[in-house]
Design an enzyme around this catalytic site. Structure first.
Site, mmCIF file in Angstrom:
data_model
loop_
_atom_site.group_PDB
_atom_site.id
_atom_site.type_symbol
_atom_site.label_atom_id
_atom_site.label_comp_id
_atom_site.label_asym_id
_atom_site.label_seq_id
_atom_site.Cartn_x
_atom_site.Cartn_y
_atom_site.Cartn_z
ATOM 1 C CG ASP A 107 -3.799 7.304 2.876
ATOM 2 O OD1 ASP A 107 -4.511 7.959 3.653
ATOM 3 O OD2 ASP A 107 -2.724 6.777 3.217
ATOM 4 C CG HIS A 167 -10.932 3.152 6.974
ATOM 5 N ND1 HIS A 167 -10.691 2.664 8.232
ATOM 6 C CD2 HIS A 167 -9.925 2.668 6.192
ATOM 7 C CE1 HIS A 167 -9.594 1.925 8.229
ATOM 8 N NE2 HIS A 167 -9.114 1.917 6.990
ATOM 9 C CB SER A 270 -9.563 0.759 -8.054
ATOM 10 O OG SER A 270 -10.484 0.930 -9.102
#
Length: 307
Positions: A107, A167, A270
């Site tokens: 995201d 992921h 980050s």
């Protein structure tokens, strides 16, 4: 070359570019000590104080707890537990194989993406007027960088409100991991627009995978108050933060991860940089046509396809 639009900078909390005194302040801050201090606080079990801090963070950044596997802020014993919270499986469906080969790994928001350019076809765009090379990003490893000459890249920024697990964009077998010590500047859009070679300056963890389409690099970039980066096969990579580069090698099949499975996480926010090889380009690699610099992205959506 594009800069994120104003709406994007507002969303991630960068009100203006940190030029002049603002950037000078970052340079004078004891960034490493501040990061270590923040890491200790974030891992402390503070009871009601921790719950109060989590609730305030949720309000400040508009975190959608309805997506969390555990939506009750009081259920998290540390701030790190909250920050790396799991999502409900149905909150981020992974695109079907027939509609996209690569799934978005996080995201966040798109900083920059596109082909590696320049005379050596190995140059990434950081922001308008700021370029750096794949070799710099990968710790000076020209042998690693050679695998991505003529390929593509995507730089993805995770703001404080975002889900902070990373992921796999595609099935891959881990070959190498590097921990590269470095600076700990902020990686928000304003700093990226003002500070040359930001992502090649900061501390980072480089993960190199073998895939059906050649090498894939997933680079986790550290920043101010990012207390730790972790991978699912290693656990916490940093701290410690030794002076030299640390290098781990993995045998065939030792670590194999499927598309959409978790590969790592940040403790505090980050940036992730993904590199694709020219082999994928030769097979019709194309980014999602809806992608734009500054656009919001979600884990599991289509990132790139093949013809």
């Amino acid at each position: 070359m594009h800069l994120p639009p104003n709406s994007y900078r507002r969303r991630v909390g960068a009100r203006r570019h940190p030029t002049g005194m603002s950037l000078l302040l970052q340079r004078w801050l004891p960034r490493r000590r501040l990061t270590e201090w923040a890491g200790r606080l974030a891992s402390a079990k503070g009871g009601r104080l921790t719950t109060w801090a989590i609730r305030r963070f949720i309000r400040r950044y508009g975190v959608d707890m309805s997506e969390a596997l555990e939506p009750d802020p009081a259920s998290y014993s540390t701030f790190n537990d909250f920050f790396t919270r799991a999502l409900r499986p149905e909150a981020r469906p992974i695109v079907a194989p027939e509609t996209a080969t690569w799934a978005c790994p996080v995201d966040g928001a798109i900083s920059q993406f596109g082909p590696l350019g320049g005379a050596g076809r190995d140059t990434l765009i950081q922001a308008k007027g700021h370029l750096y090379t794949a070799s710099e990003l990968l710790g000076g490893r020209a042998d690693w960088a050679a695998a991505f000459v003529g390929g593509h890249f995507a730089t993805l920024y995770l703001s404080p409100r975002d889900y902070h697990r990373i992921h796999m964009p595609i099935d891959g077998t881990l070959m190498r991991m590097l921990h590269i010590p470095g600076d700990l500047y902020s990686v928000n859009p304003g700093t990226a627009a003002a500070l040359p070679r930001l992502f090649a300056r900061n501390e980072r963890v480089v993960c190199l995978f073998d895939t059906a389409y050649g090498c894939l690099a997933v680079v986790l970039v550290g920043a101010t108050i990012v207390g730790s980066m972790q991978t699912v096969w290693h656990g916490i990579v940093n701290p410690p933060r030794p002076q030299g580069v640390r290098d781990w090698q993995y045998g065939p099949g030792q670590v194999t991860l499927a598309r959409g499975s978790e590969m790592g996480r940040f403790l505090l926010g980050s940036t992730v940089v993904v590199l694709w090889p020219e082999m994928a380009v030769d097979r019709g690699f194309a980014f999602n046509p809806a992608w734009r610099p500054g656009g919001t992205i979600r884990l599991g959506e289509a990132m790139a396809t093949l013809d």
